[in-house]
Design a protein around this motif. Structure first.
Motif, mmCIF file in Angstrom:
data_model
loop_
_atom_site.group_PDB
_atom_site.id
_atom_site.type_symbol
_atom_site.label_atom_id
_atom_site.label_comp_id
_atom_site.label_asym_id
_atom_site.label_seq_id
_atom_site.Cartn_x
_atom_site.Cartn_y
_atom_site.Cartn_z
ATOM 1 N N ALA A 156 0.840 -1.206 0.000
ATOM 2 C CA ALA A 156 0.000 0.000 0.000
ATOM 3 C C ALA A 156 0.869 1.246 0.000
ATOM 4 O O ALA A 156 0.583 2.222 -0.692
ATOM 5 C CB ALA A 156 -0.926 -0.015 1.215
ATOM 6 N N ARG A 157 1.988 1.196 0.776
ATOM 7 C CA ARG A 157 2.869 2.365 0.826
ATOM 8 C C ARG A 157 3.565 2.585 -0.507
ATOM 9 O O ARG A 157 3.711 3.712 -0.963
ATOM 10 C CB ARG A 157 3.902 2.213 1.952
ATOM 11 N N ALA A 158 3.990 1.490 -1.150
ATOM 12 C CA ALA A 158 4.662 1.609 -2.451
ATOM 13 C C ALA A 158 3.703 2.188 -3.484
ATOM 14 O O ALA A 158 4.062 3.075 -4.262
ATOM 15 C CB ALA A 158 5.175 0.245 -2.904
ATOM 16 N N GLU A 159 2.458 1.721 -3.458
ATOM 17 C CA GLU A 159 1.468 2.246 -4.404
ATOM 18 C C GLU A 159 1.207 3.720 -4.139
ATOM 19 O O GLU A 159 1.102 4.515 -5.061
ATOM 20 C CB GLU A 159 0.157 1.462 -4.288
ATOM 21 N N SER A 160 1.124 4.067 -2.850
ATOM 22 C CA SER A 160 0.856 5.442 -2.481
ATOM 23 C C SER A 160 2.010 6.353 -2.919
ATOM 24 O O SER A 160 1.807 7.460 -3.392
ATOM 25 C CB SER A 160 0.618 5.516 -0.975
ATOM 26 N N ARG A 161 3.261 5.842 -2.795
ATOM 27 C CA ARG A 161 4.423 6.629 -3.222
ATOM 28 C C ARG A 161 4.380 6.884 -4.723
ATOM 29 O O ARG A 161 4.577 8.006 -5.176
ATOM 30 C CB ARG A 161 5.726 5.894 -2.864
ATOM 31 N N ARG A 162 4.082 5.826 -5.482
ATOM 32 C CA ARG A 162 3.985 5.983 -6.943
ATOM 33 C C ARG A 162 2.915 7.009 -7.292
ATOM 34 O O ARG A 162 3.106 7.868 -8.138
ATOM 35 C CB ARG A 162 3.616 4.633 -7.591
ATOM 36 N N TYR A 163 1.786 6.898 -6.589
ATOM 37 C CA TYR A 163 0.637 7.738 -6.880
ATOM 38 C C TYR A 163 0.906 9.193 -6.532
ATOM 39 O O TYR A 163 0.615 10.106 -7.305
ATOM 40 C CB TYR A 163 -0.541 7.196 -6.066
#
Ligand code: MN
Length: 229
Positions: A156-163
């Motif tokens: 979730a954190r990796a996706e949030s960073r990309r986003y």
């Protein structure tokens, strides 16, 4: 004596300087306050009270002076630590408040929120938030093994960073003025304090003919940040 507000510390053992800054804040500023309000994202991630999280242990120790001095400390969940439960709150000496919550300071009704619910243009996030705040989702998540929960949080954190690093999403990630005004109107408040966006500022505007203000708290990545009212 001032009432203090902080948010978005994102406490994590990977950022020891913030853990140290928090300890200094507690024995310094916070000890001279009549109350401390933490408006969410205190922790970088929280996957359950049962995990004996290291940053969580540090926080309990750091808060001891406030507990001993009986200075009340209130907590509103953020989007990173919405699973922080009554059990941990009790051990840390936090009183959980709903989001939103209304308090009165110096006779002024003040609306407190983490701020994520104001980002109504981010439809994908609001959909996830609605789902992950249901008792069924939380029961199911919290019953999974710890390593599975950690993997979910990492992803979730990796996706949030990309986003969040995609400039096209910058406007989505700020609050909606319409949502701000609707919330203040619904709760009869001319002052709103929130965090989440990491865009510290005081916004003054006219709400139905009356002067209103929205105070946005800062994060702690580079320096301590608090509001004293
Ligand atoms: Mn947040």
């Amino acid at each position: 004596m001032p009432t203090l507000f902080i948010s978005d510390l994102h406490l994590d053992v990977a950022r020891p300087h913030i853990l140290d800054a928090f300890d200094r804040f507690i024995v310094g500023e916070a000890m001279r306050a009549n109350a401390l309000y933490i408006l969410g994202d205190l922790f970088e991630a929280w996957i359950g009270d049962d995990t004996d999280d290291e940053a969580g242990r540090r926080f309990i120790t750091g808060m001891k002076p406030l507990r001993d001095a009986r200075i009340p400390c209130f907590f509103i969940h953020g989007n990173r630590d919405f699973l922080l439960g009554e059990d941990y709150a009790r051990r840390a000496g936090l009183t959980l408040l709903p989001d939103p919550a209304v308090i009165t300071i110096g006779g002024r009704r003040t609306l407190l929120m983490h701020g994520d619910t104001l980002c109504t243009d981010d439809v994908a996030y609001q959909r996830f938030r609605a789902l992950s705040h249901t008792p069924a989702w939380q029961r199911s998540f919290l019953s999974r093994p710890r390593d599975e929960r950690e993997a979910f949080a990492r992803q979730a954190r990796a996706e949030s960073r990309r986003y969040t690093t995609d400039v096209g999403n910058a406007a989505l990630m700020d609050v909606s003025e319409v949502a701000v005004q609707a919330a203040m109107r619904a709760h009869g408040c001319l002052r709103l304090i929130h965090g989440h966006t990491h865009r510290p500022a005081t916004h003054r505007f006219d709400l139905d003919g009356q002067p209103a203000e929205r105070i946005v708290l800062g994060d702690w990545y580079e320096q301590e940040s608090w509001l004293a009212v």
